[in-house]
Write a protein that holds these residues in place. Structure first.
Motif, PDB file in Angstrom:
ATOM      1  N   THR A 165       5.331  13.619   3.039  1.00  0.00           N
ATOM      2  CA  THR A 165       6.647  13.653   2.421  1.00  0.00           C
ATOM      3  C   THR A 165       6.962  12.271   1.858  1.00  0.00           C
ATOM      4  O   THR A 165       6.489  11.259   2.380  1.00  0.00           O
ATOM      5  CB  THR A 165       7.732  14.095   3.416  1.00  0.00           C
ATOM      6  OG1 THR A 165       8.933  14.369   2.700  1.00  0.00           O
ATOM      7  CG2 THR A 165       7.992  13.058   4.488  1.00  0.00           C
ATOM      8  N   PHE A 166       7.740  12.249   0.796  1.00  0.00           N
ATOM      9  CA  PHE A 166       8.092  11.002   0.140  1.00  0.00           C
ATOM     10  C   PHE A 166       9.585  11.027  -0.184  1.00  0.00           C
ATOM     11  O   PHE A 166       9.989  11.333  -1.308  1.00  0.00           O
ATOM     12  CB  PHE A 166       7.248  10.782  -1.113  1.00  0.00           C
ATOM     13  CG  PHE A 166       5.774  10.767  -0.807  1.00  0.00           C
ATOM     14  CD1 PHE A 166       5.179   9.608  -0.326  1.00  0.00           C
ATOM     15  CD2 PHE A 166       5.008  11.906  -0.941  1.00  0.00           C
ATOM     16  CE1 PHE A 166       3.834   9.589  -0.004  1.00  0.00           C
ATOM     17  CE2 PHE A 166       3.655  11.906  -0.623  1.00  0.00           C
ATOM     18  CZ  PHE A 166       3.063  10.747  -0.151  1.00  0.00           C
ATOM     19  N   PRO A 167      10.433  10.710   0.809  1.00  0.00           N
ATOM     20  CA  PRO A 167      11.873  10.719   0.591  1.00  0.00           C
ATOM     21  C   PRO A 167      12.295   9.612  -0.403  1.00  0.00           C
ATOM     22  O   PRO A 167      11.747   8.513  -0.349  1.00  0.00           O
ATOM     23  CB  PRO A 167      12.470  10.450   1.966  1.00  0.00           C
ATOM     24  CG  PRO A 167      11.350  10.382   2.929  1.00  0.00           C
ATOM     25  CD  PRO A 167      10.079  10.356   2.171  1.00  0.00           C
ATOM     26  N   GLY A 213      11.355   4.123 -11.632  1.00  0.00           N
ATOM     27  CA  GLY A 213      12.458   4.199 -12.587  1.00  0.00           C
ATOM     28  C   GLY A 213      13.773   4.301 -11.874  1.00  0.00           C
ATOM     29  O   GLY A 213      14.189   3.379 -11.196  1.00  0.00           O
ATOM     30  N   LYS A 214      14.386   5.431 -11.978  1.00  0.00           N
ATOM     31  CA  LYS A 214      15.736   5.612 -11.449  1.00  0.00           C
ATOM     32  C   LYS A 214      15.725   6.148 -10.021  1.00  0.00           C
ATOM     33  O   LYS A 214      16.511   7.033  -9.680  1.00  0.00           O
ATOM     34  CB  LYS A 214      16.519   6.522 -12.375  1.00  0.00           C
ATOM     35  CG  LYS A 214      16.667   5.919 -13.753  1.00  0.00           C
ATOM     36  CD  LYS A 214      17.514   6.769 -14.641  1.00  0.00           C
ATOM     37  CE  LYS A 214      17.585   6.073 -15.994  1.00  0.00           C
ATOM     38  NZ  LYS A 214      18.622   6.550 -16.823  1.00  0.00           N
ATOM     39  N   HIS A 215      14.827   5.583  -9.213  1.00  0.00           N
ATOM     40  CA  HIS A 215      14.705   6.013  -7.830  1.00  0.00           C
ATOM     41  C   HIS A 215      14.434   4.803  -6.934  1.00  0.00           C
ATOM     42  O   HIS A 215      13.798   3.844  -7.351  1.00  0.00           O
ATOM     43  CB  HIS A 215      13.533   6.984  -7.652  1.00  0.00           C
ATOM     44  CG  HIS A 215      13.601   8.164  -8.537  1.00  0.00           C
ATOM     45  ND1 HIS A 215      12.932   8.226  -9.737  1.00  0.00           N
ATOM     46  CD2 HIS A 215      14.267   9.330  -8.419  1.00  0.00           C
ATOM     47  CE1 HIS A 215      13.186   9.387 -10.308  1.00  0.00           C
ATOM     48  NE2 HIS A 215      13.999  10.074  -9.527  1.00  0.00           N
ATOM     49  N   TYR A 216      14.913   4.883  -5.711  1.00  0.00           N
ATOM     50  CA  TYR A 216      14.546   3.941  -4.663  1.00  0.00           C
ATOM     51  C   TYR A 216      13.925   4.742  -3.535  1.00  0.00           C
ATOM     52  O   TYR A 216      14.159   5.947  -3.404  1.00  0.00           O
ATOM     53  CB  TYR A 216      15.777   3.199  -4.113  1.00  0.00           C
ATOM     54  CG  TYR A 216      16.392   2.215  -5.080  1.00  0.00           C
ATOM     55  CD1 TYR A 216      15.643   1.196  -5.651  1.00  0.00           C
ATOM     56  CD2 TYR A 216      17.746   2.289  -5.393  1.00  0.00           C
ATOM     57  CE1 TYR A 216      16.219   0.286  -6.521  1.00  0.00           C
ATOM     58  CE2 TYR A 216      18.335   1.386  -6.259  1.00  0.00           C
ATOM     59  CZ  TYR A 216      17.560   0.383  -6.819  1.00  0.00           C
ATOM     60  OH  TYR A 216      18.129  -0.523  -7.677  1.00  0.00           O
ATOM     61  N   HIS A 217      13.115   4.077  -2.735  1.00  0.00           N
ATOM     62  CA  HIS A 217      12.557   4.698  -1.535  1.00  0.00           C
ATOM     63  C   HIS A 217      12.386   3.609  -0.486  1.00  0.00           C
ATOM     64  O   HIS A 217      12.718   2.444  -0.740  1.00  0.00           O
ATOM     65  CB  HIS A 217      11.245   5.435  -1.841  1.00  0.00           C
ATOM     66  CG  HIS A 217      10.204   4.627  -2.534  1.00  0.00           C
ATOM     67  ND1 HIS A 217       9.467   3.629  -1.900  1.00  0.00           N
ATOM     68  CD2 HIS A 217       9.771   4.639  -3.817  1.00  0.00           C
ATOM     69  CE1 HIS A 217       8.611   3.094  -2.764  1.00  0.00           C
ATOM     70  NE2 HIS A 217       8.785   3.683  -3.938  1.00  0.00           N
ATOM     71  N   LEU A 218      11.894   3.977   0.674  1.00  0.00           N
ATOM     72  CA  LEU A 218      11.783   3.044   1.793  1.00  0.00           C
ATOM     73  C   LEU A 218      11.064   1.756   1.405  1.00  0.00           C
ATOM     74  O   LEU A 218      11.402   0.683   1.891  1.00  0.00           O
ATOM     75  CB  LEU A 218      11.051   3.725   2.964  1.00  0.00           C
ATOM     76  CG  LEU A 218      10.837   2.895   4.226  1.00  0.00           C
ATOM     77  CD1 LEU A 218      12.164   2.439   4.833  1.00  0.00           C
ATOM     78  CD2 LEU A 218      10.018   3.687   5.242  1.00  0.00           C
ATOM     79  N   ALA A 255       0.837  -1.207   0.000  1.00  0.00           N
ATOM     80  CA  ALA A 255       0.000   0.000   0.000  1.00  0.00           C
ATOM     81  C   ALA A 255       0.874   1.261   0.000  1.00  0.00           C
ATOM     82  O   ALA A 255       0.631   2.201  -0.771  1.00  0.00           O
ATOM     83  CB  ALA A 255      -0.930  -0.004   1.209  1.00  0.00           C
ATOM     84  N   ALA A 256       1.889   1.285   0.852  1.00  0.00           N
ATOM     85  CA  ALA A 256       2.781   2.448   0.938  1.00  0.00           C
ATOM     86  C   ALA A 256       3.601   2.607  -0.341  1.00  0.00           C
ATOM     87  O   ALA A 256       3.820   3.736  -0.807  1.00  0.00           O
ATOM     88  CB  ALA A 256       3.704   2.309   2.149  1.00  0.00           C
ATOM     89  N   HIS A 289       3.822   9.394  -6.243  1.00  0.00           N
ATOM     90  CA  HIS A 289       4.379  10.727  -6.009  1.00  0.00           C
ATOM     91  C   HIS A 289       5.800  10.891  -6.546  1.00  0.00           C
ATOM     92  O   HIS A 289       6.176  11.980  -6.972  1.00  0.00           O
ATOM     93  CB  HIS A 289       4.350  11.050  -4.510  1.00  0.00           C
ATOM     94  CG  HIS A 289       2.985  11.375  -4.016  1.00  0.00           C
ATOM     95  ND1 HIS A 289       2.086  10.418  -3.633  1.00  0.00           N
ATOM     96  CD2 HIS A 289       2.369  12.561  -3.867  1.00  0.00           C
ATOM     97  CE1 HIS A 289       0.964  10.986  -3.255  1.00  0.00           C
ATOM     98  NE2 HIS A 289       1.099  12.292  -3.391  1.00  0.00           N
ATOM     99  N   ILE A 290       6.585   9.815  -6.491  1.00  0.00           N
ATOM    100  CA  ILE A 290       7.993   9.890  -6.881  1.00  0.00           C
ATOM    101  C   ILE A 290       8.197   9.466  -8.328  1.00  0.00           C
ATOM    102  O   ILE A 290       9.001  10.023  -9.051  1.00  0.00           O
ATOM    103  CB  ILE A 290       8.857   8.992  -5.958  1.00  0.00           C
ATOM    104  CG1 ILE A 290       8.763   9.484  -4.518  1.00  0.00           C
ATOM    105  CG2 ILE A 290      10.300   8.935  -6.428  1.00  0.00           C
ATOM    106  CD1 ILE A 290       9.279   8.483  -3.490  1.00  0.00           C
ATOM    107  N   GLY A 291       7.449   8.455  -8.736  1.00  0.00           N
ATOM    108  CA  GLY A 291       7.638   7.852 -10.043  1.00  0.00           C
ATOM    109  C   GLY A 291       8.428   6.556  -9.900  1.00  0.00           C
ATOM    110  O   GLY A 291       9.045   6.298  -8.872  1.00  0.00           O
TER     111      GLY A 291
END
Length: 168
Positions: A161-163, A72-77, A60-61, A68-70
């Protein structure tokens, strides 16, 4: 990565997941970590309710973070490299992390306090997506720490927020 690092990332996912659910900040519409979810999940996953709760809240998260972030070339928690994801899942299965955290999942305040115990730095309020740095395996602990601080600030000051971490 050290086993303690995996455990802290799992705890952070669970705490942020709990705080983002609809009964708390309502960043996502799930209730996997509510007290009533065990009654729903128990008949389906009698031997692995904690794993089902963890998987559900992470999914879900992840969906909301990705929106919000997209992707592709990103990681998040909630979206890390495959090897890290496998290690985190093994940590959840082996250590029953969610069961040991029940005291912290009773209220918003207890969950935020536990996040602070895991480590907190001062960060500038950043509503929406915010980069915490360039991803590298040897920097993951520090990047998660910065992310954790952003989440603490957001939950205490009532904004979303979406680090995320940039990939090469």
């Amino acid at each position: 990565m050290k086993p303690d690092s995996m455990q802290h990332i799992c705890e952070t996912r669970i705490l942020v997941g709990f705080l983002g659910e609809k009964q708390q900040a309502s960043w996502w519409g799930s209730s996997f970590l509510s007290s009533s979810s065990k009654a729903f999940l128990g008949p389906i996953y009698p031997n692995s309710i904690g794993v089902a709760q963890y998987s559900g809240v992470c999914q879900a998260a992840s969906i909301i973070h990705d929106e919000h972030i997209g992707i592709g070339k990103h990681y998040h928690l909630y979206r890390l490299p495959d090897a890290i994801e496998r290690a985190l899942f093994q940590c959840i299965q082996a250590h029953k992390v969610i069961n040991s955290m029940s005291d912290f999942l009773k209220s918003r305040d207890t969950a935020v306090e536990r996040l602070k115990e895991l480590g907190e730095d001062t960060v500038k309020e950043s509503d929406g997506p915010v980069t915490v740095g360039q991803y590298a395996d040897n920097k993951l602990d520090a990047l998660i720490q910065i992310s954790r601080s952003h989440y603490i600030s957001a939950f205490e000051s009532d904004y979303k927020t979406f680090p995320y971490m940039r990939c090469i």
